[in-house]
Design a protein around this motif. Structure first.
Motif, PDB file in Angstrom:
ATOM      1  N   ASP A  22       0.836  -1.206   0.000  1.00 46.10           N
ATOM      2  CA  ASP A  22       0.000   0.000   0.000  1.00 46.10           C
ATOM      3  C   ASP A  22       0.869   1.252   0.000  1.00 46.10           C
ATOM      4  OD1 ASP A  22      -2.417  -1.325  -0.047  1.00 46.10           O
ATOM      5  OD2 ASP A  22      -2.720  -1.225   2.119  1.00 46.10           O
ATOM      6  N   GLY A  23       0.358   2.292  -0.641  1.00 46.11           N
ATOM      7  CA  GLY A  23       1.064   3.559  -0.713  1.00 46.11           C
ATOM      8  C   GLY A  23       0.530   4.556   0.285  1.00 46.11           C
ATOM      9  N   VAL A  24       1.468   5.321   0.872  1.00 49.65           N
ATOM     10  CA  VAL A  24       1.124   6.398   1.802  1.00 49.65           C
ATOM     11  C   VAL A  24       1.852   7.646   1.329  1.00 49.65           C
ATOM     12  CG1 VAL A  24       1.233   7.238   4.182  1.00 49.65           C
ATOM     13  CG2 VAL A  24       0.906   4.786   3.738  1.00 49.65           C
ATOM     14  N   LEU A  25       1.098   8.656   0.932  1.00 48.05           N
ATOM     15  CA  LEU A  25       1.697   9.926   0.528  1.00 48.05           C
ATOM     16  C   LEU A  25       1.750  10.840   1.739  1.00 48.05           C
ATOM     17  CD1 LEU A  25       2.734  11.850  -1.732  1.00 48.05           C
ATOM     18  CD2 LEU A  25       0.358  12.655  -1.910  1.00 48.05           C
ATOM     19  N   VAL A  26       2.957  11.260   2.107  1.00 42.92           N
ATOM     20  CA  VAL A  26       3.150  12.262   3.150  1.00 42.92           C
ATOM     21  C   VAL A  26       3.466  13.545   2.400  1.00 42.92           C
ATOM     22  CG1 VAL A  26       4.400  12.887   5.240  1.00 42.92           C
ATOM     23  CG2 VAL A  26       4.129  10.463   4.622  1.00 42.92           C
ATOM     24  N   CYS A  27       2.631  14.568   2.586  1.00 42.45           N
ATOM     25  CA  CYS A  27       2.781  15.731   1.708  1.00 42.45           C
ATOM     26  C   CYS A  27       2.742  17.060   2.461  1.00 42.45           C
ATOM     27  CB  CYS A  27       1.731  15.710   0.611  1.00 42.45           C
ATOM     28  SG  CYS A  27       0.029  15.890   1.150  1.00 42.45           S
ATOM     29  N   ASP A  28       3.268  18.067   1.788  1.00 43.12           N
ATOM     30  CA  ASP A  28       3.224  19.426   2.317  1.00 43.12           C
ATOM     31  C   ASP A  28       1.831  20.008   2.115  1.00 43.12           C
ATOM     32  OD1 ASP A  28       3.069  20.426  -0.385  1.00 43.12           O
ATOM     33  OD2 ASP A  28       5.253  20.495  -0.510  1.00 43.12           O
ATOM     34  N   GLY A  30       0.773  22.268   0.254  1.00 48.45           N
ATOM     35  CA  GLY A  30       0.406  22.694  -1.087  1.00 48.45           C
ATOM     36  C   GLY A  30       0.229  21.591  -2.109  1.00 48.45           C
ATOM     37  N   MET A  31       0.528  20.363  -1.747  1.00 45.36           N
ATOM     38  CA  MET A  31       0.431  19.258  -2.707  1.00 45.36           C
ATOM     39  C   MET A  31      -1.029  19.018  -3.077  1.00 45.36           C
ATOM     40  SD  MET A  31       2.199  16.884  -4.282  1.00 45.36           S
ATOM     41  CE  MET A  31       2.288  15.181  -4.804  1.00 45.36           C
ATOM     42  N   PRO A  32      -1.345  18.953  -4.373  1.00 39.02           N
ATOM     43  CA  PRO A  32      -2.718  18.624  -4.754  1.00 39.02           C
ATOM     44  C   PRO A  32      -3.051  17.203  -4.318  1.00 39.02           C
ATOM     45  CG  PRO A  32      -1.396  19.215  -6.694  1.00 39.02           C
ATOM     46  CD  PRO A  32      -0.481  19.177  -5.518  1.00 39.02           C
ATOM     47  N   ILE A  33      -4.174  17.054  -3.640  1.00 35.39           N
ATOM     48  CA  ILE A  33      -4.574  15.736  -3.144  1.00 35.39           C
ATOM     49  C   ILE A  33      -5.576  15.129  -4.125  1.00 35.39           C
ATOM     50  CG2 ILE A  33      -5.718  14.504  -1.265  1.00 35.39           C
ATOM     51  CD1 ILE A  33      -4.555  16.613   0.636  1.00 35.39           C
ATOM     52  N   PRO A  34      -5.246  13.957  -4.658  1.00 38.29           N
ATOM     53  CA  PRO A  34      -6.134  13.338  -5.646  1.00 38.29           C
ATOM     54  C   PRO A  34      -7.406  12.798  -5.004  1.00 38.29           C
ATOM     55  CG  PRO A  34      -4.363  11.850  -5.089  1.00 38.29           C
ATOM     56  CD  PRO A  34      -4.077  13.138  -4.369  1.00 38.29           C
ATOM     57  N   ASP A  35      -8.444  12.657  -5.818  1.00 35.57           N
ATOM     58  CA  ASP A  35      -9.646  11.974  -5.361  1.00 35.57           C
ATOM     59  C   ASP A  35      -9.317  10.494  -5.207  1.00 35.57           C
ATOM     60  OD1 ASP A  35     -11.213  14.274  -5.479  1.00 35.57           O
ATOM     61  OD2 ASP A  35     -11.771  13.940  -7.564  1.00 35.57           O
ATOM     62  N   GLY A  36      -9.889   9.866  -4.224  1.00 36.64           N
ATOM     63  CA  GLY A  36      -9.700   8.428  -4.066  1.00 36.64           C
ATOM     64  C   GLY A  36      -9.098   8.020  -2.744  1.00 36.64           C
ATOM     65  N   VAL A  94      11.511  11.002  -9.135  1.00 37.26           N
ATOM     66  CA  VAL A  94      10.769  11.160 -10.378  1.00 37.26           C
ATOM     67  C   VAL A  94      10.376  12.632 -10.511  1.00 37.26           C
ATOM     68  CG1 VAL A  94       9.867   8.787 -10.318  1.00 37.26           C
ATOM     69  CG2 VAL A  94       8.532  10.644  -9.296  1.00 37.26           C
ATOM     70  N   PRO A  95      10.063  13.108 -11.708  1.00 38.15           N
ATOM     71  CA  PRO A  95       9.574  14.478 -11.835  1.00 38.15           C
ATOM     72  C   PRO A  95       8.299  14.681 -10.990  1.00 38.15           C
ATOM     73  CG  PRO A  95      10.134  13.584 -13.985  1.00 38.15           C
ATOM     74  CD  PRO A  95      10.205  12.442 -13.005  1.00 38.15           C
ATOM     75  N   LYS A 100       2.797  13.289  -8.653  1.00 36.32           N
ATOM     76  CA  LYS A 100       1.367  13.585  -8.506  1.00 36.32           C
ATOM     77  C   LYS A 100       0.522  12.479  -9.142  1.00 36.32           C
ATOM     78  CE  LYS A 100       1.559  17.928 -10.002  1.00 36.32           C
ATOM     79  NZ  LYS A 100       1.155  19.319 -10.322  1.00 36.32           N
ATOM     80  N   GLU A 101       0.942  11.970 -10.285  1.00 36.07           N
ATOM     81  CA  GLU A 101       0.219  10.864 -10.924  1.00 36.07           C
ATOM     82  C   GLU A 101       0.253   9.618 -10.050  1.00 36.07           C
ATOM     83  OE1 GLU A 101       2.210  10.333 -14.652  1.00 36.07           O
ATOM     84  OE2 GLU A 101       1.465  12.235 -15.478  1.00 36.07           O
ATOM     85  N   LEU A 102       1.426   9.293  -9.516  1.00 35.14           N
ATOM     86  CA  LEU A 102       1.568   8.113  -8.667  1.00 35.14           C
ATOM     87  C   LEU A 102       0.757   8.223  -7.377  1.00 35.14           C
ATOM     88  CD1 LEU A 102       5.426   7.506  -9.014  1.00 35.14           C
ATOM     89  CD2 LEU A 102       3.582   6.105  -9.983  1.00 35.14           C
ATOM     90  N   SER A 103       0.613   9.439  -6.873  1.00 34.90           N
ATOM     91  CA  SER A 103      -0.100   9.633  -5.607  1.00 34.90           C
ATOM     92  C   SER A 103      -1.580   9.272  -5.726  1.00 34.90           C
ATOM     93  CB  SER A 103       0.068  11.064  -5.096  1.00 34.90           C
ATOM     94  OG  SER A 103      -0.617  11.984  -5.908  1.00 34.90           O
ATOM     95  N   ALA A 104      -2.115   9.257  -6.941  1.00 31.42           N
ATOM     96  CA  ALA A 104      -3.515   8.869  -7.134  1.00 31.42           C
ATOM     97  C   ALA A 104      -3.735   7.404  -6.751  1.00 31.42           C
ATOM     98  CB  ALA A 104      -3.940   9.107  -8.578  1.00 31.42           C
ATOM     99  N   GLY A 105      -2.684   6.598  -6.772  1.00 25.71           N
ATOM    100  CA  GLY A 105      -2.793   5.196  -6.403  1.00 25.71           C
ATOM    101  C   GLY A 105      -2.524   4.918  -4.933  1.00 25.71           C
ATOM    102  N   ALA A 106      -2.258   5.971  -4.159  1.00 28.29           N
ATOM    103  CA  ALA A 106      -1.996   5.788  -2.725  1.00 28.29           C
ATOM    104  C   ALA A 106      -3.268   5.357  -2.003  1.00 28.29           C
ATOM    105  CB  ALA A 106      -1.474   7.080  -2.117  1.00 28.29           C
ATOM    106  N   ARG A 107      -3.105   4.610  -0.962  1.00 27.31           N
ATOM    107  CA  ARG A 107      -4.249   4.222  -0.135  1.00 27.31           C
ATOM    108  C   ARG A 107      -4.536   5.278   0.919  1.00 27.31           C
ATOM    109  NH1 ARG A 107      -5.506  -1.257   2.852  1.00 27.31           N
ATOM    110  NH2 ARG A 107      -7.650  -0.760   3.387  1.00 27.31           N
ATOM    111  N   LEU A 108      -3.497   6.034   1.323  1.00 24.56           N
ATOM    112  CA  LEU A 108      -3.618   7.036   2.374  1.00 24.56           C
ATOM    113  C   LEU A 108      -2.782   8.247   2.022  1.00 24.56           C
ATOM    114  CD1 LEU A 108      -4.436   7.866   5.318  1.00 24.56           C
ATOM    115  CD2 LEU A 108      -2.378   6.636   6.087  1.00 24.56           C
ATOM    116  N   VAL A 109      -3.332   9.431   2.286  1.00 20.74           N
ATOM    117  CA  VAL A 109      -2.597  10.689   2.160  1.00 20.74           C
ATOM    118  C   VAL A 109      -2.578  11.341   3.534  1.00 20.74           C
ATOM    119  CG1 VAL A 109      -2.552  13.000   1.141  1.00 20.74           C
ATOM    120  CG2 VAL A 109      -3.241  11.035  -0.257  1.00 20.74           C
TER     121      VAL A 109
END
Length: 129
Positions: A22-28, A30-36, A94-95, A100-109
């Motif tokens: 599972d993916g966990v995005l830890v973000c600042d 200002g990071m756009p948070i994807p739906d999902g 990664v760029p 941001k594209e990969l973060s859409a597949g995260a289970r948790l932000v």
């Protein structure tokens, strides 16, 4: 009542539900948070809590087998780049657009109050055995 570790009930429960891969995005802030993905927003004020504080707390409770951050962090936020390099010697870069594209597949932000750019990392959960 828990006496140590992550006390935030929403975050503690979300971490308990994670599994291998599972993916966990830890973000600042200002990071756009994807739906999902499920979102636990810890941001209180600019800089509070910091990216470093939240990352350290999460790493004390999670098994992480990989991490990905934006290439741009090296120039735009050397402090975050150093922190990530210290924690993840095999950090994938990664760029930012790809992150941001990969973060859409995260289970948790987990959104922090960090107000410095590119303080974002996508963690991949491992197993303890």
């Amino acid at each position: 009542m828990k006496k140590h570790g992550i006390l935030n009930r929403h975050l503690s429960g979300a971490l308990a539900a994670l599994g291998h891969g599972d993916g966990v995005l830890v973000c600042d802030a200002g990071m756009p948070i994807p739906d999902g993905p499920r979102v636990v927003d810890l941001a209180f004020r600019a800089g509070v809590p910091s990216f470093a504080e939240v990352l350290d707390g999460l790493l004390a409770e999670l098994v992480v087998e990989g991490a990905t951050a934006a290439t741009e962090v090296r120039e735009a936020n050397p402090a975050a780049a150093g922190l990530l390099a210290d924690h993840f010697p095999a950090l994938a870069l990664v760029p930012h657009e790809r992150l941001k594209e990969l973060s859409a597949g995260a289970r948790l932000v987990v959104r922090t109050g960090e107000a410095r750019p590119y303080a974002n990392v996508l963690l991949r959960c491992g197993v303890f055995f």
